[in-house]
Design a protein around this motif. Structure first.
Motif, PDB file in Angstrom:
ATOM      1  N   MET A   1      43.953  72.669  62.507  1.00 43.36           N
ATOM      2  CA  MET A   1      44.728  73.573  61.512  1.00 43.36           C
ATOM      3  C   MET A   1      44.843  73.106  60.226  1.00 43.36           C
ATOM      4  O   MET A   1      45.308  71.921  59.793  1.00 43.36           O
ATOM      5  N   GLU A   2      44.476  73.872  59.270  1.00 42.91           N
ATOM      6  CA  GLU A   2      44.610  73.796  57.760  1.00 42.91           C
ATOM      7  C   GLU A   2      45.582  74.417  57.177  1.00 42.91           C
ATOM      8  O   GLU A   2      45.726  75.366  57.226  1.00 42.91           O
ATOM      9  N   ILE A   3      46.507  73.603  56.522  1.00 43.65           N
ATOM     10  CA  ILE A   3      47.685  74.168  55.600  1.00 43.65           C
ATOM     11  C   ILE A   3      47.519  73.602  53.996  1.00 43.65           C
ATOM     12  O   ILE A   3      47.623  72.524  53.909  1.00 43.65           O
ATOM     13  N   ILE A   4      47.495  74.538  53.285  1.00 41.09           N
ATOM     14  CA  ILE A   4      47.540  74.277  51.896  1.00 41.09           C
ATOM     15  C   ILE A   4      48.556  74.627  51.123  1.00 41.09           C
ATOM     16  O   ILE A   4      49.192  75.673  51.133  1.00 41.09           O
ATOM     17  N   ILE A   5      49.299  73.533  50.600  1.00 41.43           N
ATOM     18  CA  ILE A   5      50.621  73.892  49.943  1.00 41.43           C
ATOM     19  C   ILE A   5      50.348  73.957  48.438  1.00 41.43           C
ATOM     20  O   ILE A   5      49.833  73.269  47.824  1.00 41.43           O
ATOM     21  N   SER A   6      51.118  74.865  47.889  1.00 40.85           N
ATOM     22  CA  SER A   6      51.097  75.110  46.230  1.00 40.85           C
ATOM     23  C   SER A   6      52.607  74.941  45.818  1.00 40.85           C
ATOM     24  O   SER A   6      53.386  75.739  46.175  1.00 40.85           O
ATOM     25  N   ASN A   7      52.584  74.183  44.905  1.00 45.18           N
ATOM     26  CA  ASN A   7      53.975  73.895  44.175  1.00 45.18           C
ATOM     27  C   ASN A   7      54.121  74.682  42.921  1.00 45.18           C
ATOM     28  O   ASN A   7      55.355  74.636  42.431  1.00 45.18           O
ATOM     29  N   SER A   8      53.130  75.486  42.789  1.00 41.98           N
ATOM     30  CA  SER A   8      53.139  76.286  41.565  1.00 41.98           C
ATOM     31  C   SER A   8      53.716  77.763  41.685  1.00 41.98           C
ATOM     32  O   SER A   8      53.718  78.494  40.768  1.00 41.98           O
ATOM     33  N   GLY A   9      53.649  78.173  42.868  1.00 38.03           N
ATOM     34  CA  GLY A   9      53.865  79.684  43.347  1.00 38.03           C
ATOM     35  C   GLY A   9      55.154  80.213  43.363  1.00 38.03           C
ATOM     36  O   GLY A   9      55.344  81.491  43.234  1.00 38.03           O
ATOM     37  N   GLY A  10      56.096  79.354  43.597  1.00 39.51           N
ATOM     38  CA  GLY A  10      57.285  79.859  43.660  1.00 39.51           C
ATOM     39  C   GLY A  10      57.962  80.205  44.881  1.00 39.51           C
ATOM     40  O   GLY A  10      59.071  80.393  45.111  1.00 39.51           O
ATOM     41  N   LYS A  11      56.782  80.495  45.940  1.00 41.42           N
ATOM     42  CA  LYS A  11      57.397  80.510  47.311  1.00 41.42           C
ATOM     43  C   LYS A  11      57.570  79.395  47.881  1.00 41.42           C
ATOM     44  O   LYS A  11      57.023  78.359  48.064  1.00 41.42           O
ATOM     45  N   PRO A  12      58.851  79.323  48.791  1.00 43.80           N
ATOM     46  CA  PRO A  12      59.233  78.245  49.273  1.00 43.80           C
ATOM     47  C   PRO A  12      58.332  77.760  50.317  1.00 43.80           C
ATOM     48  O   PRO A  12      57.471  78.244  50.984  1.00 43.80           O
ATOM     49  N   ILE A  13      58.277  76.278  50.322  1.00 45.59           N
ATOM     50  CA  ILE A  13      57.235  75.466  51.258  1.00 45.59           C
ATOM     51  C   ILE A  13      57.240  75.937  52.822  1.00 45.59           C
ATOM     52  O   ILE A  13      56.106  76.268  53.128  1.00 45.59           O
ATOM     53  N   TYR A  14      58.359  76.041  53.135  1.00 43.16           N
ATOM     54  CA  TYR A  14      58.473  76.492  54.807  1.00 43.16           C
ATOM     55  C   TYR A  14      58.030  77.819  54.863  1.00 43.16           C
ATOM     56  O   TYR A  14      57.151  78.131  55.714  1.00 43.16           O
ATOM     57  N   GLU A  15      58.003  78.698  53.954  1.00 40.01           N
ATOM     58  CA  GLU A  15      57.298  79.982  53.963  1.00 40.01           C
ATOM     59  C   GLU A  15      55.772  79.909  53.847  1.00 40.01           C
ATOM     60  O   GLU A  15      55.287  80.747  54.581  1.00 40.01           O
ATOM     61  N   GLN A  16      55.261  79.094  53.163  1.00 41.53           N
ATOM     62  CA  GLN A  16      53.908  79.011  53.086  1.00 41.53           C
ATOM     63  C   GLN A  16      53.417  78.500  54.178  1.00 41.53           C
ATOM     64  O   GLN A  16      52.433  78.947  54.519  1.00 41.53           O
ATOM     65  N   ILE A  17      54.026  77.641  54.739  1.00 39.26           N
ATOM     66  CA  ILE A  17      53.528  77.020  56.169  1.00 39.26           C
ATOM     67  C   ILE A  17      53.547  78.272  57.103  1.00 39.26           C
ATOM     68  O   ILE A  17      52.499  78.481  58.040  1.00 39.26           O
ATOM     69  N   THR A  18      54.815  79.078  57.125  1.00 41.92           N
ATOM     70  CA  THR A  18      54.895  80.077  58.400  1.00 41.92           C
ATOM     71  C   THR A  18      53.863  80.896  58.090  1.00 41.92           C
ATOM     72  O   THR A  18      53.070  81.480  58.921  1.00 41.92           O
ATOM     73  N   ASP A  19      53.598  81.548  56.743  1.00 41.96           N
ATOM     74  CA  ASP A  19      52.604  82.454  56.570  1.00 41.96           C
ATOM     75  C   ASP A  19      51.130  82.098  56.801  1.00 41.96           C
ATOM     76  O   ASP A  19      50.452  82.791  57.409  1.00 41.96           O
ATOM     77  N   GLN A  20      50.847  80.828  56.606  1.00 40.27           N
ATOM     78  CA  GLN A  20      49.581  80.177  57.087  1.00 40.27           C
ATOM     79  C   GLN A  20      49.119  80.153  58.558  1.00 40.27           C
ATOM     80  O   GLN A  20      48.340  80.741  59.027  1.00 40.27           O
ATOM     81  N   ILE A  21      50.273  79.779  59.158  1.00 43.46           N
ATOM     82  CA  ILE A  21      50.110  79.621  60.686  1.00 43.46           C
ATOM     83  C   ILE A  21      50.166  80.961  61.328  1.00 43.46           C
ATOM     84  O   ILE A  21      49.312  81.139  62.057  1.00 43.46           O
TER      85      ILE A  21
END
Length: 126
Positions: A1-21
């Motif tokens: 499982m690969e998850i890529i986090i972006s600090n520049s998008g403005g989207k909360p990190i937990y949402e980035q994780i949930t969206d990718q999963i």
């Protein structure tokens, strides 16, 4: 499982994780019964707080994408194909709504927008 986090998008990190999963589950990359990394391991790999991964996993469980087995971990829950289809349709509607707003602002008429969508759907060149 690969998850890529972006600090520049403005989207909360937990949402980035949930969206990718969710995306990996809906695409079939993650199957029912597949184990996810522990919250601590994922937090360590992503260099984020365990609280953030806990929030993401809780959100996914609340939405029916994950199931937690005490002492064993988090696993991909069996998915109802119709619910997955509805989730995808909702996402498509969001994108189309933004496209329609943009078209209206740009003076693009409905027949031209429909033609553009048809071309894109078929994979033809614009």
């Amino acid at each position: 499982m690969e998850i890529i986090i972006s600090n520049s998008g403005g989207k909360p990190i937990y949402e980035q994780i949930t969206d990718q999963i969710k995306g990996q589950i809906m695409s079939g990359e993650l199957q029912a019964g597949d184990a996810l990394p522990s919250m601590r391991l994922l937090a360590k790999e992503l260099r984020i707080s365990v609280i953030t991964t806990k929030r993401a996993y809780e959100e996914l469980e609340r939405e029916g994408f994950l199931t937690t087995v005490p002492g064993k971990g988090c696993f991909v829950a069996a998915q109802d194909r119709e619910l997955l289809r509805e989730a995808r349709l909702r996402k498509v509607e969001e994108h189309l709504s933004a496209a329609v707003d943009e078209a209206k602002q740009g003076g693009i008429e409905l027949p031209e927008l429909i033609e553009t969508i048809s071309i894109l759907y078929r994979g033809d060149e614009l």
